[in-house]
Design a protein around this motif. Structure first.
Motif, PDB file in Angstrom:
ATOM      1  N   SER A   6      -8.686 -43.170 -15.279  1.00 50.00           N
ATOM      2  CA  SER A   6      -9.844 -42.748 -16.057  1.00 50.00           C
ATOM      3  C   SER A   6     -10.350 -41.435 -15.491  1.00 50.00           C
ATOM      4  N   ALA A   7     -11.085 -40.668 -16.318  1.00 49.04           N
ATOM      5  CA  ALA A   7     -11.604 -39.378 -15.866  1.00 49.04           C
ATOM      6  C   ALA A   7     -12.819 -39.022 -16.699  1.00 49.04           C
ATOM      7  N   ASN A   8     -13.801 -38.381 -16.040  1.00 51.22           N
ATOM      8  CA  ASN A   8     -14.970 -37.848 -16.726  1.00 51.22           C
ATOM      9  C   ASN A   8     -14.661 -36.434 -17.186  1.00 51.22           C
ATOM     10  N   LEU A   9     -14.980 -36.114 -18.445  1.00 54.23           N
ATOM     11  CA  LEU A   9     -14.621 -34.829 -19.037  1.00 54.23           C
ATOM     12  C   LEU A   9     -15.850 -33.943 -19.172  1.00 54.23           C
ATOM     13  N   GLU A  10     -15.696 -32.681 -18.801  1.00 50.99           N
ATOM     14  CA  GLU A  10     -16.719 -31.667 -18.994  1.00 50.99           C
ATOM     15  C   GLU A  10     -16.256 -30.701 -20.073  1.00 50.99           C
ATOM     16  N   HIS A  11     -17.144 -29.749 -20.426  1.00 52.88           N
ATOM     17  CA  HIS A  11     -16.799 -28.769 -21.453  1.00 52.88           C
ATOM     18  C   HIS A  11     -15.582 -27.945 -21.025  1.00 52.88           C
ATOM     19  N   GLY A  12     -14.615 -27.828 -21.917  1.00 56.52           N
ATOM     20  CA  GLY A  12     -13.427 -27.043 -21.628  1.00 56.52           C
ATOM     21  C   GLY A  12     -12.361 -27.786 -20.862  1.00 56.52           C
ATOM     22  N   GLN A  13     -12.668 -28.989 -20.381  1.00 57.91           N
ATOM     23  CA  GLN A  13     -11.682 -29.741 -19.596  1.00 57.91           C
ATOM     24  C   GLN A  13     -10.681 -30.405 -20.539  1.00 57.91           C
ATOM     25  N   SER A  14      -9.474 -30.554 -20.074  1.00 58.01           N
ATOM     26  CA  SER A  14      -8.417 -31.146 -20.885  1.00 58.01           C
ATOM     27  C   SER A  14      -7.753 -32.283 -20.128  1.00 58.01           C
ATOM     28  N   PHE A  15      -7.111 -33.165 -20.884  1.00 60.03           N
ATOM     29  CA  PHE A  15      -6.250 -34.182 -20.287  1.00 60.03           C
ATOM     30  C   PHE A  15      -4.984 -34.263 -21.125  1.00 60.03           C
TER      31      PHE A  15
END
Length: 676
Positions: free
Chosen positions: A76-85
């Motif tokens: 799992s991961a927390n996403l910020e603006h501009g972040q990708s997975f």
């Protein structure tokens, strides 16, 4: 407001408006909120996306599927603006857009210096490998997204897979270090080429966006793109140009868009911005100018002429008919747009050639500058006329004059000419290969039909090899070539086996007879135990036995066992007699002799051990008495006849066996006193 961009192999395929109150499920299952194609490694329900504690969170729900974020595999991961997975081959970019839909920007204004423009900041560059097929069309856009080292080859473990059996399993690798991309050949068989030059397998070479990587006839382009460029450009608001229209209007019936008032045609240029933030020409079609029209024909370009139509010559139309003024206005507009795009998307420092004493181009003579301009213009013309060899010739002349100075779009023209030449060459090679393959297929079929008739029980390998020889020069892996060769070899092999078996039958019978004769000779020499072992070898042999030799061997074994048993029992009886007479040494030696004939007789072994133990105890007592005598100085026999230590040691030597413990000690003592 949040949006999720979904990219497949670097291409944007969908964009999802996210509602913080909704939980989204992504996967290949029908009905998923974020529907993915049935690619390898994609589960039916692969991941969950939800808004929690002020930010979006992605979580893996598949037991087998992987999610990568920031180059690492995560649950799992927390996403910020501009972040990708990433879920290869998919990539997902999260964008948090303000309600006003206008991005705010705070920071210093770009600084400009005379003759050189320096922009503060840098574009986030993402590497791509663009796969091009033999016709010049883009076959695949591969994004290099995880890690900083990517291997290319035909091995499935490579990140860049080249579907060609002629390519090495690991052909070359691309490495990123400190923002610089390099390429290194991995000692491949056919070699790797960068812009037509061979790539070293020891010294990495720098990669630039637009470089052409070729392996045999496989073409790949290395490109760097800003993944957020389109989003930034979409947010640029350009106010419309305002012009005052005069009341007086009249119609010029001779006016035609794309035609000047004097009747000369001039091209209508439509500016656009490519992915790298540069202005390029747009063709009539579906996208930015890429060097070839949408129908895939690299030799056809579109015309921008419009049908003639009467228009009202307002001041705005008059302005358009004034070519110098229009050119100045277009240049001003393009400069403003380019500056605004650079402000929204800063790029690394780019030096442009301008006329000043410090510029190397300005140091050329007027004749050289004129020649450079003429060569460049001719190269552009030759490019449109598909005379690519002449294009490269003109560019080569400029290279000799400029000596490394970048001039206008020379590199783009060079790459287009190289690519087009390679495409044309590849097309000719493909046509030739198809024709050759058809001729070879017909020839192989004729030869196979002829060789089929040779498959008889009398065929030889030489006959079949001579018949199939022409096929081996064409395709030694052909299925019928392998089938006929294998069938002929099997017939020859089976025939040889039968001949050998028939020939060796008498030899094998003779081997068994010789083994039995050896056993008889050993028995006659008096080695009963060795003879019995040889007879057992005859009995257990797998050799053919037409003369019933094995039965004779069994009879001899029984006879020897009987004789050994009788001799062993005789030895035991004699040893018991010696023991009763106190002659332990003779008893032990008799038993040892019997053990030679019957080494597995446990009864004899037990009696030897018992007699040896008894003898050792007696010798120990006698040795201790001698040591006591020695300590009192009674080494020799006294005049009164009292036995001294030396005589006791001599007695031990007479009574003990040669390998006995006290026999050895007695010998040492006697030698010390010079008695031996």
């Amino acid at each position: 407001m949040s949006r999720l961009k979904v990219l497949l192999r670097g291409a944007l395929i969908s964009e999802v408006q996210l509602n913080p109150e909704v939980e989204y499920i992504g996967g290949r299952k029908e009905g998923s909120d974020i529907r993915l194609q049935a690619e390898k490694g994609i589960s039916r329900e692969h991941f969950r996306l939800k808004f929690s504690e002020g930010h979006w969170q992605v979580q893996a729900v598949s037991r087998f599927g992987d999610i990568f974020s920031m180059g690492q595999k995560v649950e799992s991961a927390n996403l910020e603006h501009g972040q990708s997975f990433q879920i290869p081959p998919y990539e997902f970019n999260l964008l948090d857009v303000p309600e006003s839909d206008v991005p705010s920007r705070v920071g210093p204004t770009p600084e400009y210096i005379e003759n050189e423009r320096t922009v503060i900041g840098a574009v986030p560059q993402v590497p791509y490998i663009k796969m091009v097929n033999s016709s010049g069309a883009v076959r695949e856009m591969l994004r290099l997204e995880v890690g900083d080292l990517w291997a290319a080859g035909r091995d499935p473990s490579c990140q860049i897979i080249i579907l060609d059996q002629r390519v090495s399993r690991r052909q070359f690798e691309v490495h990123k270090m400190n923002g610089v991309y390099t390429i290194l050949d991995l000692a491949s068989v056919n070699g790797t080429f960068l812009n037509g030059a061979p790539v070293s397998s020891t010294d990495p070479q720098t990669l630039k966006s637009g470089d052409v990587i070729s392996v045999l006839d496989n073409l790949m382009y290395f490109e760097l793109h800003d993944p957020n460029f389109k989003y930034k450009v979409d947010k640029i608001e350009v106010p419309p140009m305002q012009f005052n229209q005069a009341e007086e209007e009249y119609v010029d019936e001779n006016y035609q868009e794309g035609v000047s008032p004097d009747g000369n045609q001039y091209p209508v240029e439509v500016p656009d911005i490519n992915q790298d933030g540069n202005y390029e020409q747009m063709q009539q079609g579906n996208g930015p100018f890429t060097g070839m029209p949408p129908n895939g024909d690299p030799n056809q370009f579109y015309s921008f002429e419009e049908p003639a139509a009467p228009v009202v010559l307002t001041p705005w139309k008059k302005f358009l008919n004034n070519k110098p003024l229009v050119a100045i206005a277009v240049l001003i507009f393009l400069g403003a747009m380019y500056g605004l795009s650079e402000y929204m998307n800063p790029v690394p420092v780019v030096k442009t050639l301008v006329s000043n004493p410090n510029d190397p181009f300005s140091q050329l003579t007027a004749q050289q500058r004129k020649e450079v301009e003429e060569n460049y213009t001719l190269a552009e013309q030759m490019l449109t006329q598909q005379k690519y060899d002449l294009v490269l010739e003109k560019i080569s002349k400029n290279d000799k004059i400029l000596k490394g100075i970048s001039y206008k779009e020379t590199e783009r023209i060079r790459i287009e000419a190289d690519q087009s030449l390679m495409t044309m060459t590849q097309k000719l090679n493909d046509e030739k290969a198809i024709k050759t393959a058809e001729e070879n297929a017909a020839k192989i079929a004729e030869i196979i039909q002829k060789c089929e008739k040779l498959l008889t029980p009398e065929v030889t390998s030489e006959q079949m090899n001579d018949c199939l020889g022409p096929i081996s020069l064409i395709d030694a892996t052909h299925i019928d070539y392998i089938r006929l060769s294998s069938a002929a070899e099997k017939i020859v092999s089976d025939r040889r086996i039968k001949e050998i078996e028939a020939k060796n039958l008498s030899t094998r019978v003779g081997e068994l007879k010789d083994l039995y004769a050896k056993a008889e000779k050993t028995q006659a020499a008096g080695y009963a135990f060795k003879a019995m072992k040889l007879y057992k070898d005859v009995e257990n042999s797998s050799l053919p036995d037409p003369n019933k030799v094995k039965a004779k061997a069994r009879s001899r074994i029984a006879y020897i066992e009987k004789k050994v048993s009788e001799k062993s029992q005789k030895g035991i009886t004699e040893a018991d007699t010696f023991f009763q007479e106190g002659k332990l040494k003779q008893a032990i030696l008799t038993l040892r002799e019997s053990l030679i004939y019957d080494p597995e007789n446990q009864k004899i072994k037990d009696k030897i051990e018992a007699n040896t133990h008894e003898l050792k105890q007696r010798m120990q007592i006698l040795y201790q008495e001698a040591i006591i005598d020695e300590s009192y100085g009674m080494v020799d026999t006294s005049p009164e006849g009292k036995v001294g230590a030396k005589d006791k040691w001599k007695k031990i030597i007479d009574m003990d066996i040669n390998d006995g413990e006290y026999y050895k000690k007695a010998v040492i003592k006697l030698r010390r006193y010079g008695a031996m």
